[in-house]
Design an enzyme around this catalytic site. Structure first.
Site, PDB file in Angstrom:
ATOM      1  N   GLY A  30       1.098  -0.933  -0.126  1.00  0.00           N
ATOM      2  CA  GLY A  30       0.394   0.088   0.202  1.00  0.00           C
ATOM      3  C   GLY A  30       1.090   1.249   0.363  1.00  0.00           C
ATOM      4  O   GLY A  30       0.500   2.324  -0.215  1.00  0.00           O
ATOM      5  N   GLY A  31       2.031   1.306  -0.119  1.00  0.00           N
ATOM      6  CA  GLY A  31       3.444   2.584  -0.162  1.00  0.00           C
ATOM      7  C   GLY A  31       3.128   3.038   1.368  1.00  0.00           C
ATOM      8  O   GLY A  31       3.573   4.426   1.017  1.00  0.00           O
ATOM      9  N   HIS A  32       2.490   2.626   2.602  1.00  0.00           N
ATOM     10  CA  HIS A  32       2.171   3.044   3.606  1.00  0.00           C
ATOM     11  C   HIS A  32       3.522   3.239   4.723  1.00  0.00           C
ATOM     12  O   HIS A  32       3.731   3.555   5.905  1.00  0.00           O
ATOM     13  CB  HIS A  32       0.620   3.165   4.752  1.00  0.00           C
ATOM     14  CG  HIS A  32      -0.252   3.896   3.917  1.00  0.00           C
ATOM     15  ND1 HIS A  32      -0.615   4.652   4.314  1.00  0.00           N
ATOM     16  CD2 HIS A  32      -0.891   3.868   3.177  1.00  0.00           C
ATOM     17  CE1 HIS A  32      -1.953   5.726   4.877  1.00  0.00           C
ATOM     18  NE2 HIS A  32      -1.706   5.130   2.995  1.00  0.00           N
ATOM     19  N   ASP A  33       4.161   2.682   4.351  1.00  0.00           N
ATOM     20  CA  ASP A  33       5.855   2.139   5.048  1.00  0.00           C
ATOM     21  C   ASP A  33       6.689   3.904   5.283  1.00  0.00           C
ATOM     22  O   ASP A  33       6.473   4.476   4.676  1.00  0.00           O
ATOM     23  CB  ASP A  33       6.709   1.557   4.330  1.00  0.00           C
ATOM     24  CG  ASP A  33       8.170   1.210   5.395  1.00  0.00           C
ATOM     25  OD1 ASP A  33       8.302   2.111   5.665  1.00  0.00           O
ATOM     26  OD2 ASP A  33       8.544   0.117   4.393  1.00  0.00           O
ATOM     27  N   TYR A  89       4.742   1.311  12.524  1.00  0.00           N
ATOM     28  CA  TYR A  89       5.214   3.141  12.668  1.00  0.00           C
ATOM     29  C   TYR A  89       6.489   3.495  12.787  1.00  0.00           C
ATOM     30  O   TYR A  89       6.595   3.721  13.412  1.00  0.00           O
ATOM     31  CB  TYR A  89       4.443   4.272  14.019  1.00  0.00           C
ATOM     32  CG  TYR A  89       3.179   3.926  14.260  1.00  0.00           C
ATOM     33  CD1 TYR A  89       2.307   4.003  12.395  1.00  0.00           C
ATOM     34  CD2 TYR A  89       2.397   4.455  14.859  1.00  0.00           C
ATOM     35  CE1 TYR A  89       1.151   3.902  12.988  1.00  0.00           C
ATOM     36  CE2 TYR A  89       0.645   4.463  14.899  1.00  0.00           C
ATOM     37  CZ  TYR A  89       0.103   4.320  13.683  1.00  0.00           C
ATOM     38  OH  TYR A  89      -1.220   4.161  13.967  1.00  0.00           O
TER      39      TYR A  89
END
Length: 562
Positions: free
Chosen positions: A113-116, A497
Site C-alpha cells: 500500500g505504500g504506507h511504510d 510506525y
C-alpha cells in the site's frame, strides 16, 4: 538408485539456470534484462516487458514509483531507488522473482500500500541495489459469508476489503486500521490496530491462514509453513520472512447500526484537564466503545482567554494571530446512541456528550467517518485503492503509556506544539479484549497494562535539507521530553510506525557484532521478549538472510531463544 522423470526435469532446469547465469555474467546485459529473461524462463505465463517491468529509463517509472508513496521523504535524492520495478500479475511471478533475485544476487523489496513510514519498502537508506516488487495488481478479495471469512490478496487496501465485506453483509466487518488506503499486505504484518480492537483485538489476531513465498521460492500456507512461521508473520514486521501473497481473515459481527461522534475542546475550554481525565478512563470503558483523541494547534478566535500558556501571539499581515490547542474526541460505538449516552454518563461525564453529538449509521459508513472524509463522501470512494491526495513529507514516532501523563507534562507538550506549524498527536485507547490476549499470542506484545498508544507526527511540504532537518529535530526533541512519562525498560514503539532513529542494521551482514547491538535496541522496543523468538524463526526459515532491510529481523545466533 532409480531417478524419477520429474527429478530429472528439475535437475535439468537447475543446470539450465546455472548455464544462463554464467552466460549473463559474461555479457554486458543489464540487471533489468537479466531479471526479465529469468522471470519469463521461470513462469508458465510470459509477461511483456512493457506491462510489468519498469526501469528508471522508462517514462512510466517515476509515476509508478511515486503513485502510492505516502511519505515523500522516500523520494529524496539521498536514498537509492530500485533498479527495476516489477508488478507481478500472478502468484507464480512472485515465486519467479524470488528465485531470479537469488540467482542474480540482487535484493528484493516489496510494496503493497505504500504506507511504510520510513519508505524502506521502496527505497534504501543504505544505498543498496534492489528490485522492487509492487503487489498492486494482486488485489482480489473473495468474501465467504457462509464461512465468516475472506481471502484477500496483499495488493488490496483495507478500504477495498471493508467495501467488499459490506457488499455481502451489513452485519459483518473486520477489525483493522482507520486509514482506507493502507495496503492489507504490510498492515497485518505489524499487528493492525483500529477502532474495533477493544472488542475484537487486532487485525493480526483475526488472521486464520496465509499464503507466502519463502526464501526458497515455495508457496506455503499455514499447514505447510508450520505454526512458528505463521506466528512470526502476524505482527513480526514486514520484509523479514517472505513475500505475503494473501491473508485469510476471520470476519467479526457488527450491529446494523453503530454510533459515532466527534467532540472538540480547546485549552480555554478545559482541554488539559479533560485529556488527563480521559487517560484515566479510556481503557476501562465498555469494550464496544473506542474513543481516540486527535491533538493539534489551531488558530483561535477566543480573545477572552487570559492564561499565557494557552496562546502564542504572532503578527500576520499586521494583525495579532493567536493559536490554541484543540483536542478532538472521535469515537465509534458498536451500538445505538441511547446505550452510548448511558455509558458516557456513567464513565466519562466530563466530556458532556449529548444526543445532538451522536450520529447513527452503518458500520461501512463509519469507516468513511473515522477516516475523516467529508460526511457526503460515498462509500464507493473506498475503491479508490491507494490514491491519496495532499501528500507530504513526514516523520513519526510512537509511544505506549502505562500511567496517565500528568497535567504539567501535557502543558509541556502544548508548549512544544506551538513551536511547529502542523504537528499532530493521535492518542488511542487500549483495554477491553486487548488486555485479555497474551502478549506472546503473536509477536505484537503491547497488551495488558497498556492504557494508550500515542502517535507523534510532524508533516511538511517539499523543502530543502535544512528545512527537513529542522522538522526532524523538533520531533526528536519532543520525543526526548516525553521520556519520563511513557513506557520504560524498554521504551516501547509500534513496528508499523517504523522509526529508523531506533537503529539501522548492516544490510549485507546483519549478523555482525555492531548490527546485533543495534537490533537489540530496536528489537525489544517493537516486540519485547518476542524479539528473541522472531530471531529464532528467522534463522530457521531464512538462514541466509535473503529478505532484509534496515530493520529486518537479524539471523545472529547471539540472540537466544529456547
Amino acid at each position: 538408485m532409480m531417478v524419477s522423470p520429474s527429478s530429472i526435469i528439475i535437475i535439468l532446469s537447475l543446470l539450465l539456470i546455472d548455464l544462463l547465469s554464467a552466460s549473463w555474467a559474461a555479457t554486458d546485459d543489464s540487471i533489468q534484462d537479466r531479471f526479465y529473461h529469468c522471470i519469463n524462463f521461470n513462469t508458465n505465463v510470459s509477461i511483456p516487458f512493457s506491462e510489468a517491468f519498469f526501469t528508471p529509463n522508462n517514462a512510466s517509472f517515476s509515476s509508478i514509483f511515486q503513485s502510492i508513496a505516502q511519505n515523500l521523504r522516500s523520494l529524496d535524492q539521498s536514498r537509492s531507488k530500485p533498479e527495476l520495478i516489477f508488478t507481478p500479475l500472478a502468484e507464480s511471478h512472485v515465486q519467479a522473482a524470488v528465485m531470479c533475485a537469488k540467482d542474480l544476487g540482487i535484493q528484493l523489496r516489496t510494496r503493497s500500500g505504500g504506507h511504510d513510514y520510513e519508505g524502506i519498502s521502496s527505497s534504501s537508506v543504505k544505498k543498496s541495489q534492489f528490485v522492487m516488487i509492487d503487489m498492486s495488481k494482486l488485489r482480489s478479495i473473495n468474501v465467504s459469508i457462509e464461512d465468516n471469512a475472506t481471502w484477500v490478496q496483499t495488493g488490496a487496501t483495507i478500504g477495498e476489503l471493508y467495501y467488499r465485506i459490506s457488499e455481502k453483509s451489513k452485519i459483518l466487518g473486520f477489525p483493522a486500521g482507520l486509514c482506507p488506503t493502507v495496503g492489507i499486505g504490510g498492515h497485518l504484518t505489524g499487528g493492525a490496530y483500529g477502532p474495533m480492537m477493544r472488542k475484537f483485538g487486532l487485525g493480526a489476531d483475526n488472521v486464520i491462514d496465509a499464503r507466502i513465498v519463502d526464501a526458497t521460492g515455495r508457496i506455503l500456507d499455514r499447514s505447510s509453513m508450520g505454526e512458528e512461521f505463521f506466528w512470526a508473520i502476524r505482527g513480526g514486521g514486514g520484509g523479514s520472512f517472505g513475500i505475503l501473497l494473501a491473508w485469510k481473515l476471520r470476519l467479526v459481527p457488527v450491529p446494523p447500526i453503530v454510533t459515532v461522534f466527534t467532540v472538540s475542546r480547546t485549552l480555554e475550554k478545559g482541554a488539559t484537564k479533560l485529556l488527563y481525565r480521559w487517560q484515566q478512563v479510556a481503557d476501562k470503558l465498555d469494550e464496544n466503545l473506542f474513543i481516540r483523541v486527535l491533538v493539534q494547534p489551531i488558530n483561535s478566535t477566543d480573545h477572552a482567554a487570559t492564561r499565557k500558556t494557552v496562546f502564542i501571539g504572532e503578527f500576520s499581515n499586521g494583525f495579532l494571530r493567536n493559536r490554541t490547542i484543540q483536542t478532538s474526541y472521535q469515537a465509534l460505538f458498536l451500538g445505538r446512541a441511547d446505550r452510548l449516552l448511558q455509558e458516557m454518563k456513567k464513565r466519562f461525564p466530563e466530556l458532556g456528550l449529548v444526543q445532538e453529538d451522536c450520529i447513527e449509521m452503518s458500520w461501512i459508513e463509519s469507516v468513511i467517518y473515522i477516516a475523516l472524509y467529508p460526511r457526503n463522501t460515498p462509500i464507493e470512494y473506498l475503491l479508490q485503492g491507494g490514491t491519496v491526495y495532499n501528500k507530504s513529507k513526514f516523520k513519526a514516532k510512537s509511544d505506549f503509556v502505562k500511567e496517565p501523563i500528568p497535567e504539567y507534562a501535557l502543558e509541556g507538550i502544548w508548549k512544544r506544539f506551538f513551536e511547529e506549524d502542523t504537528p499532530l498527536a493521535i492518542w488511542n485507547p487500549y483495554g477491553g479484549i486487548m488486555s485479555k490476549i497474551s502478549d506472546s499470542e503473536i509477536p505484537f506484545p503491547h497488551r495488558k497494562g497498556t492504557r494508550i498508544m500515542i502517535q507523534w507526527i510532524i508533516k511538511w511540504q517539499n523543502g530543502d535539507e535544512e528545512r527537513t532537518a529542522k522538522h526532524i529535530d523538533w520531533i526528536r526533541r519532543l520525543y526526548d521530553f516525553m521520556t519520563p512519562y511513557v513506557s520504560k525498560l524498554p521504551r516501547l514503539a509500534y513496528v508499523n510506525y517504523r522509526d529508523l532513529d531506533l537503529g539501522i542494521l548492516d544490510e549485507k551482514n546483519n549478523a555482525n557484532h555492531s548490527s546485533v547491538l543495534q537490533a537489540n535496541i530496536w528489537g525489544p522496543k517493537y516486540f519485547k521478549h518476542n524479539f528473541e523468538k522472531l530471531v529464532f524463526v528467522k534463522r530457521k526459515v531464512d538462514p541466509n538472510n535473503f529478505f532484509r532491510h534496515e530493520q529486518s529481523i537479524p539471523t545472529s545466533r547471539l540472540v537466544r531463544w529456547k
